[in-house]
Design an enzyme around this catalytic site. Structure first.
Site, PDB file in Angstrom:
ATOM      1  N   LYS A   1       0.882  -1.172   0.000  1.00 50.54           N
ATOM      2  CA  LYS A   1       0.000   0.000   0.000  1.00 50.54           C
ATOM      3  C   LYS A   1       0.914   1.213   0.000  1.00 50.54           C
ATOM      4  O   LYS A   1       1.425   1.636   1.039  1.00 50.54           O
ATOM      5  CB  LYS A   1      -0.885  -0.016   1.259  1.00 50.54           C
ATOM      6  CG  LYS A   1      -2.234   0.641   1.066  1.00 50.54           C
ATOM      7  CD  LYS A   1      -2.195   2.103   0.689  1.00 50.54           C
ATOM      8  CE  LYS A   1      -2.051   2.989   1.898  1.00 50.54           C
ATOM      9  NZ  LYS A   1      -1.845   4.419   1.512  1.00 50.54           N
TER      10      LYS A   1
ATOM     11  N   GLU B   1       9.362   1.225  11.070  1.00 51.78           N
ATOM     12  CA  GLU B   1      10.372   2.289  10.959  1.00 51.78           C
ATOM     13  C   GLU B   1       9.607   3.604  11.045  1.00 51.78           C
ATOM     14  O   GLU B   1       8.845   3.929  10.138  1.00 51.78           O
ATOM     15  CB  GLU B   1      11.149   2.136   9.653  1.00 51.78           C
ATOM     16  CG  GLU B   1      11.961   0.841   9.642  1.00 51.78           C
ATOM     17  CD  GLU B   1      12.694   0.567   8.342  1.00 51.78           C
ATOM     18  OE1 GLU B   1      12.649   1.394   7.425  1.00 51.78           O
ATOM     19  OE2 GLU B   1      13.308  -0.515   8.245  1.00 51.78           O
TER      20      GLU B   1
ATOM     21  N   GLU C   1       8.675  16.257  15.762  1.00 51.36           N
ATOM     22  CA  GLU C   1       9.149  16.050  14.387  1.00 51.36           C
ATOM     23  C   GLU C   1       8.376  16.968  13.441  1.00 51.36           C
ATOM     24  O   GLU C   1       7.149  16.965  13.434  1.00 51.36           O
ATOM     25  CB  GLU C   1       8.933  14.597  13.955  1.00 51.36           C
ATOM     26  CG  GLU C   1       9.489  14.315  12.570  1.00 51.36           C
ATOM     27  CD  GLU C   1       9.131  12.930  12.037  1.00 51.36           C
ATOM     28  OE1 GLU C   1       7.944  12.551  12.072  1.00 51.36           O
ATOM     29  OE2 GLU C   1      10.044  12.229  11.577  1.00 51.36           O
TER      30      GLU C   1
ATOM     31  N   CYS D   1      13.499  10.784   7.311  1.00 51.62           N
ATOM     32  CA  CYS D   1      13.316  10.455   8.727  1.00 51.62           C
ATOM     33  C   CYS D   1      14.627  10.548   9.490  1.00 51.62           C
ATOM     34  O   CYS D   1      14.635  10.782  10.691  1.00 51.62           O
ATOM     35  CB  CYS D   1      12.742   9.059   8.850  1.00 51.62           C
ATOM     36  SG  CYS D   1      13.824   7.830   8.129  1.00 51.62           S
TER      37      CYS D   1
HETATM   38  P1  NAD Z   1       2.036   8.253   7.546  1.00 55.21           P
HETATM   39  O1  NAD Z   1       2.175   7.459   8.795  1.00 55.21           O
HETATM   40  O2  NAD Z   1       1.065   9.361   7.523  1.00 55.21           O
HETATM   41  O3  NAD Z   1       1.638   7.314   6.326  1.00 55.21           O
HETATM   42  C1  NAD Z   1       2.409   6.200   5.966  1.00 55.21           C
HETATM   43  C2  NAD Z   1       1.514   5.188   5.287  1.00 55.21           C
HETATM   44  O4  NAD Z   1       0.582   4.682   6.233  1.00 55.21           O
HETATM   45  C3  NAD Z   1       0.693   5.739   4.145  1.00 55.21           C
HETATM   46  O5  NAD Z   1       0.667   4.780   3.110  1.00 55.21           O
HETATM   47  C4  NAD Z   1      -0.677   5.924   4.750  1.00 55.21           C
HETATM   48  O6  NAD Z   1      -1.733   5.868   3.822  1.00 55.21           O
HETATM   49  C5  NAD Z   1      -0.727   4.736   5.692  1.00 55.21           C
HETATM   50  N1  NAD Z   1      -1.645   4.873   6.819  1.00 55.21           N
HETATM   51  C6  NAD Z   1      -2.001   5.994   7.478  1.00 55.21           C
HETATM   52  N2  NAD Z   1      -2.859   5.700   8.487  1.00 55.21           N
HETATM   53  C7  NAD Z   1      -3.048   4.354   8.464  1.00 55.21           C
HETATM   54  C8  NAD Z   1      -3.806   3.445   9.239  1.00 55.21           C
HETATM   55  N3  NAD Z   1      -4.552   3.854  10.269  1.00 55.21           N
HETATM   56  N4  NAD Z   1      -3.756   2.134   8.925  1.00 55.21           N
HETATM   57  C9  NAD Z   1      -2.994   1.682   7.903  1.00 55.21           C
HETATM   58  N5  NAD Z   1      -2.268   2.511   7.124  1.00 55.21           N
HETATM   59  C10 NAD Z   1      -2.270   3.814   7.400  1.00 55.21           C
HETATM   60  O7  NAD Z   1       3.507   8.756   7.199  1.00 55.21           O
HETATM   61  P2  NAD Z   1       3.950   9.716   6.014  1.00 55.21           P
HETATM   62  O8  NAD Z   1       3.413  11.087   6.314  1.00 55.21           O
HETATM   63  O9  NAD Z   1       3.615   9.073   4.728  1.00 55.21           O
HETATM   64  O10 NAD Z   1       5.555   9.712   6.163  1.00 55.21           O
HETATM   65  C11 NAD Z   1       6.255  10.578   6.987  1.00 55.21           C
HETATM   66  C12 NAD Z   1       6.594   9.909   8.306  1.00 55.21           C
HETATM   67  O11 NAD Z   1       7.300   8.702   8.050  1.00 55.21           O
HETATM   68  C13 NAD Z   1       7.519  10.715   9.192  1.00 55.21           C
HETATM   69  O12 NAD Z   1       7.088  10.615  10.523  1.00 55.21           O
HETATM   70  C14 NAD Z   1       8.864  10.040   9.029  1.00 55.21           C
HETATM   71  O13 NAD Z   1       9.752  10.206  10.104  1.00 55.21           O
HETATM   72  C15 NAD Z   1       8.450   8.622   8.879  1.00 55.21           C
HETATM   73  N6  NAD Z   1       9.496   7.847   8.197  1.00 55.21           N
HETATM   74  C16 NAD Z   1      10.256   6.990   8.929  1.00 55.21           C
HETATM   75  C17 NAD Z   1      11.275   6.261   8.303  1.00 55.21           C
HETATM   76  C18 NAD Z   1      12.187   5.337   9.065  1.00 55.21           C
HETATM   77  O14 NAD Z   1      12.948   4.606   8.436  1.00 55.21           O
HETATM   78  N7  NAD Z   1      12.141   5.324  10.375  1.00 55.21           N
HETATM   79  C19 NAD Z   1      11.480   6.407   6.938  1.00 55.21           C
HETATM   80  C20 NAD Z   1      10.675   7.304   6.229  1.00 55.21           C
HETATM   81  C21 NAD Z   1       9.676   8.014   6.873  1.00 55.21           C
HETATM   82  O1  6OD Z   2      18.298   3.777   3.687  1.00 53.34           O
HETATM   83  C1  6OD Z   2      17.386   3.050   4.110  1.00 53.34           C
HETATM   84  O2  6OD Z   2      17.393   1.827   3.980  1.00 53.34           O
HETATM   85  C2  6OD Z   2      16.264   3.672   4.824  1.00 53.34           C
HETATM   86  N1  6OD Z   2      15.354   2.832   5.344  1.00 53.34           N
HETATM   87  C3  6OD Z   2      16.187   5.013   4.894  1.00 53.34           C
HETATM   88  C4  6OD Z   2      15.164   5.723   5.550  1.00 53.34           C
HETATM   89  C5  6OD Z   2      15.026   7.041   5.322  1.00 53.34           C
HETATM   90  C6  6OD Z   2      13.994   7.798   5.924  1.00 53.34           C
HETATM   91  O3  6OD Z   2      13.438   8.736   5.409  1.00 53.34           O
END
Ligand code: NAD
Ligand code: 6OD
Length: 486
Positions: free
Chosen positions: A178, A254, A390, A288
């Site tokens: 998804k 993550e 964040e 992130c």
């Molecule tokens: P988000 O949590 O809003 O959405 C991520 C995904 O989850 C989307 O596909 C969304 O449609 C889905 N989603 C939302 N609510 C849901 C629910 N209740 N049930 C199932 N699916 C659901 O995140 P975003 O805004 O797309 O991304 C930004 C966030 O992601 C930031 O907080 C960032 O730090 C984090 N992030 C973390 C990492 C990591 O590796 N730790 C990497 C990239 C992004």
């Molecule tokens: O480099 C990766 O494998 C990874 N998971 C990066 C995450 C980046 C976050 O925005």
């Protein structure tokens, strides 16, 4: 208008309900595609197709054949590099110069590296004594977990999706992806590559939609999903964890971060400035692992802030295709509203705005896009909301510190624990401080330098579990022990 459809059982399908939503290009604000929104029916079809594929041709392939398939997928991404690049940059607004070096190559590498990893990993065995003296041999075998739900964010869409799909398939699972509603295109295009690579129907499925009461929730609540791997916000992780509790399904998360960058007075200042600029502003701050809290030793503070400011105002915003662009827009108007509200909050919390703080004047062609200025603040206490929450935008707060112990405590004083960057030329200090960081990854004198064999993930509210190298194999397989009485 371009249509973005679901990919189920190796075919592109419309939503039965006919419901679609608009995909807006963040650089211009123009609607560029209609995306089909999955209902429970499409999600169920995708999960059933993934279940069937486990028991079909895919499940019969030898490890070697499966790995060959994944190499062909990696090759297929590279062969269609420019299509992936254009699709990713239109969906996100990110500069071609960035996606060309990071997002798309990693999309291919994520298949190759995990094919290599499953080929080489050994399993444990133990000989044991038995009362009759004959003995016994225990050995572990790893079997696929089953149908994996892969729920993805929008910031590095292809990179983060394949980071999970690569190992999931290498381990013999099947997936239903998804993608984020903001970035549906590259996951969809990957379906064509899967077909061209001869990946059997049902192994890779994609359903589009939103989170709550939409495809994300329908997928994660689906009883025939065996495990869920998710990248996104911590709050979303909490909702998905609740869904996963029904049927006690395994999760790998993550999540968010509020990462510190620590600059010691003994650093190489040129490198620290260059690295901090990248870690704050790359991908318009939507990484992130990015730095949102910079802590600089007092002797260097004024000079560091001035040089960081000069670097920030030098960043060039512009069309993604323009090779001189190094800062794109935020991913959407909704996200810009969120980031702008933090820009306003910073001022009301008493910040000094060193750079940016507003919305730039873009040319006609780009005036409808979700552009925002790179921003630097100073002067806030550590407990200000701007310094603790964040933001996920091109911004950071810079604060001075005096002592090593003090800065370690301040850097760790957060609910998150994803990443940290330390800038120092003192190798003993580097080891000492890195060892005390409460973070899944600590970079010393670098940032976002990735070795895909290493464990990757977050401490505290930044995640559950580790992926990368053998850690991915632990999540994407069940380990069984077989005990043979000799
Ligand atoms: P988000 O949590 O809003 O959405 C991520 C995904 O989850 C989307 O596909 C969304 O449609 C889905 N989603 C939302 N609510 C849901 C629910 N209740 N049930 C199932 N699916 C659901 O995140 P975003 O805004 O797309 O991304 C930004 C966030 O992601 C930031 O907080 C960032 O730090 C984090 N992030 C973390 C990492 C990591 O590796 N730790 C990497 C990239 C992004
Ligand atoms: O480099 C990766 O494998 C990874 N998971 C990066 C995450 C980046 C976050 O925005």
């Amino acid at each position: 208008m371009r249509q973005v459809r679901h990919f189920i059982d190796a075919e592109y399908v419309d939503s039965a309900s006919g419901t679609t939503f608009d995909k807006v290009a963040p650089a211009t604000g123009a609607v560029v595609a209609h995306v089909h929104e999955a209902g429970r029916d499409e999600v169920d079809r995708a999960v059933r197709s993934a279940r069937r594929a486990l028991g079909g041709e895919w499940g019969q392939l030898s490890l070697e054949q499966r790995c060959e398939c994944l190499y062909r997928v990696a090759h297929g991404i590279n062969a269609r590099f420019d299509e992936f690049l254009a699709a990713e940059c239109e969906d996100t607004g990110k500069p071609y110069s960035l996606a060309r070096h990071i997002d798309i190559p990693r999309g291919a590498a994520n298949f190759k590296i995990f094919a290599d990893t499953v080929r080489t990993v050994a399993s444990k065995s133990f000989e044991m004594a038995t009362p009759d003296g004959a003995g016994a041999l225990n050995y572990a075998v790893h079997v696929p977990k089953g149908v994996i739900a892969v729920v993805c964010p929008w910031n590095l869409p292809l990179l983060l999706m394949t980071w999970k799909v690569g190992p999931a398939l290498a381990c013999g699972n099947t997936v239903v992806v998804k993608p984020s509603e903001e970035t549906p295109s590259t996951a969809t295009l990957l379906g064509e590559v899967m077909n061209e690579a001869g990946v059997p129907p049902g192994v890779y499925n994609v359903v589009h939609g939103f989170g709550p009461d939409s495809a994300g929730a329908f997928l994660t609540e689906h009883p025939d999903v065996d495990a869920i791997t998710f990248t996104g916000e911590t709050g979303t992780g909490e909702a998905i964890m609740r869904a996963a509790s029904t049927g006690v399904r395994d999760v790998s998360f993550e999540l968010g971060g509020k990462n510190p960058g620590i600059v010691f007075a003994d650093c190489d200042l040129d490198k620290a400035i260059e690295g901090t600029l990248r870690s704050v502003f790359a991908n318009c701050g939507q990484v992130c692992l990015g730095t949102e809290r910079v802590l600089v030793q007092r002797a260097l503070f004024e000079e560091f802030v001035e040089r960081l400011r000069a670097g920030a105002v030098d960043l060039k915003m512009g069309r993604p295709e323009d090779e001189t662009t190094n800062l794109g827009p935020l991913v959407s108007e909704t996200h810009r509203n969120k980031v702008r509200s933090y820009y306003e909050l910073a001022v009301s919390e008493g910040a000094t705005v060193v750079a940016g703080g507003g919305v730039p004047d873009m040319s006609d062609e780009l005036s409808g896009g979700s552009w925002i200025e790179p921003t630097i603040w100073t002067g806030l206490p550590d407990d200000a909301r701007v310094v603790t929450e964040e933001i996920f935008g091109p911004c950071c707060h810079v604060a001075p510190f005096d002592e090593e112990d003090e800065v370690i405590a301040r850097a760790n004083d957060t609910n998150y624990g994803l990443a940290a960057a330390i800038w120092t030329e003192n190798v003993s200090r580097a080891h000492r401080v890195a060892g005390k960081m409460q973070a899944g990854i600590t970079w010393v004198n670098s940032w976002f330098l990735r070795d895909l064999r290493t464990p990757f993930g977050g401490m505290k509210q930044s995640g559950i579990g580790r992926e990368g190298g053998e850690s991915s194999l632990e999540f994407y397989t069940e380990t069984k022990n077989i005990c043979i009485k000799l």
